[in-house]
Design a protein around this motif. Structure first.
Motif, PDB file in Angstrom:
ATOM      1  N   VAL A  63       1.211  -1.269   0.196  1.00  0.00           N
ATOM      2  CA  VAL A  63      -0.072   0.067  -0.056  1.00  0.00           C
ATOM      3  C   VAL A  63       1.094   1.618   0.186  1.00  0.00           C
ATOM      4  CG1 VAL A  63      -1.598  -1.105   1.110  1.00  0.00           C
ATOM      5  CG2 VAL A  63      -0.158   0.082   2.458  1.00  0.00           C
ATOM      6  N   LYS A 109      -3.995   1.733  12.674  1.00  0.00           N
ATOM      7  CA  LYS A 109      -5.277   2.870  12.304  1.00  0.00           C
ATOM      8  C   LYS A 109      -5.080   3.542  11.306  1.00  0.00           C
ATOM      9  CE  LYS A 109      -7.778   7.007  13.463  1.00  0.00           C
ATOM     10  NZ  LYS A 109      -7.936   7.386  12.423  1.00  0.00           N
ATOM     11  N   LEU A 127      -5.249   0.884   7.775  1.00  0.00           N
ATOM     12  CA  LEU A 127      -6.663   0.402   7.771  1.00  0.00           C
ATOM     13  C   LEU A 127      -6.843   2.181   6.817  1.00  0.00           C
ATOM     14  CD1 LEU A 127      -9.204  -0.445   7.671  1.00  0.00           C
ATOM     15  CD2 LEU A 127      -9.885   0.661   9.923  1.00  0.00           C
ATOM     16  N   ASP A 128      -6.614   3.352   7.459  1.00  0.00           N
ATOM     17  CA  ASP A 128      -6.484   4.784   6.420  1.00  0.00           C
ATOM     18  C   ASP A 128      -6.143   4.597   5.356  1.00  0.00           C
ATOM     19  OD1 ASP A 128      -8.275   5.569   9.059  1.00  0.00           O
ATOM     20  OD2 ASP A 128      -6.157   6.895   9.349  1.00  0.00           O
ATOM     21  N   ARG A 129      -4.578   3.782   4.795  1.00  0.00           N
ATOM     22  CA  ARG A 129      -4.067   3.898   3.974  1.00  0.00           C
ATOM     23  C   ARG A 129      -4.470   2.856   2.930  1.00  0.00           C
ATOM     24  NH1 ARG A 129       0.176   7.019   1.856  1.00  0.00           N
ATOM     25  NH2 ARG A 129       1.105   5.484   0.556  1.00  0.00           N
ATOM     26  N   VAL A 130      -5.587   2.077   3.280  1.00  0.00           N
ATOM     27  CA  VAL A 130      -6.227   0.367   2.333  1.00  0.00           C
ATOM     28  C   VAL A 130      -8.016   0.948   1.724  1.00  0.00           C
ATOM     29  CG1 VAL A 130      -6.672  -1.399   2.494  1.00  0.00           C
ATOM     30  CG2 VAL A 130      -4.796  -0.999   3.632  1.00  0.00           C
ATOM     31  N   THR A 131      -8.410   2.107   2.395  1.00  0.00           N
ATOM     32  CA  THR A 131      -9.387   2.526   2.626  1.00  0.00           C
ATOM     33  C   THR A 131      -9.558   3.386   1.541  1.00  0.00           C
ATOM     34  OG1 THR A 131      -9.850   3.749   4.666  1.00  0.00           O
ATOM     35  CG2 THR A 131     -10.694   1.222   4.430  1.00  0.00           C
TER      36      THR A 131
END
Length: 75
Positions: free
Chosen positions: A11, A68, A71-75
């Motif tokens: 990512v 977190k 997750l922010d990077r993936v979404t």
């Protein structure tokens, strides 16, 4: 381990903010300055493992911050 590092690299790294420096000159030979930074898979994994001077509660808090950010990077 390696799967986590590969995921972070896939990512493009994670962006985190460290309120204070994180240093472990023992086994990890790690030195993370305070402030915003983007970490690759290896350095994210290394930061997640360090518990020197903060114990397990601090390490868990840092791991939550890393998850977190991932997750922010993936979404």
């Amino acid at each position: 381990g390696q799967g986590f590092r590969d995921l972070v690299d896939a990512v493009g790294g994670v962006q985190i903010y460290l309120p204070a420096p994180v240093v472990d000159e023992g086994q990890a030979h790690a030195n993370f300055p305070a402030g915003p930074q983007t970490l690759d898979g290896y350095h994210t994994w290394l930061l997640a493992r360090i518990r020197k001077n903060i114990g397990d509660p601090g390490r868990i808090e840092r791991q939550n911050m890393i998850l977190k950010a991932l997750l922010d990077r993936v979404t």
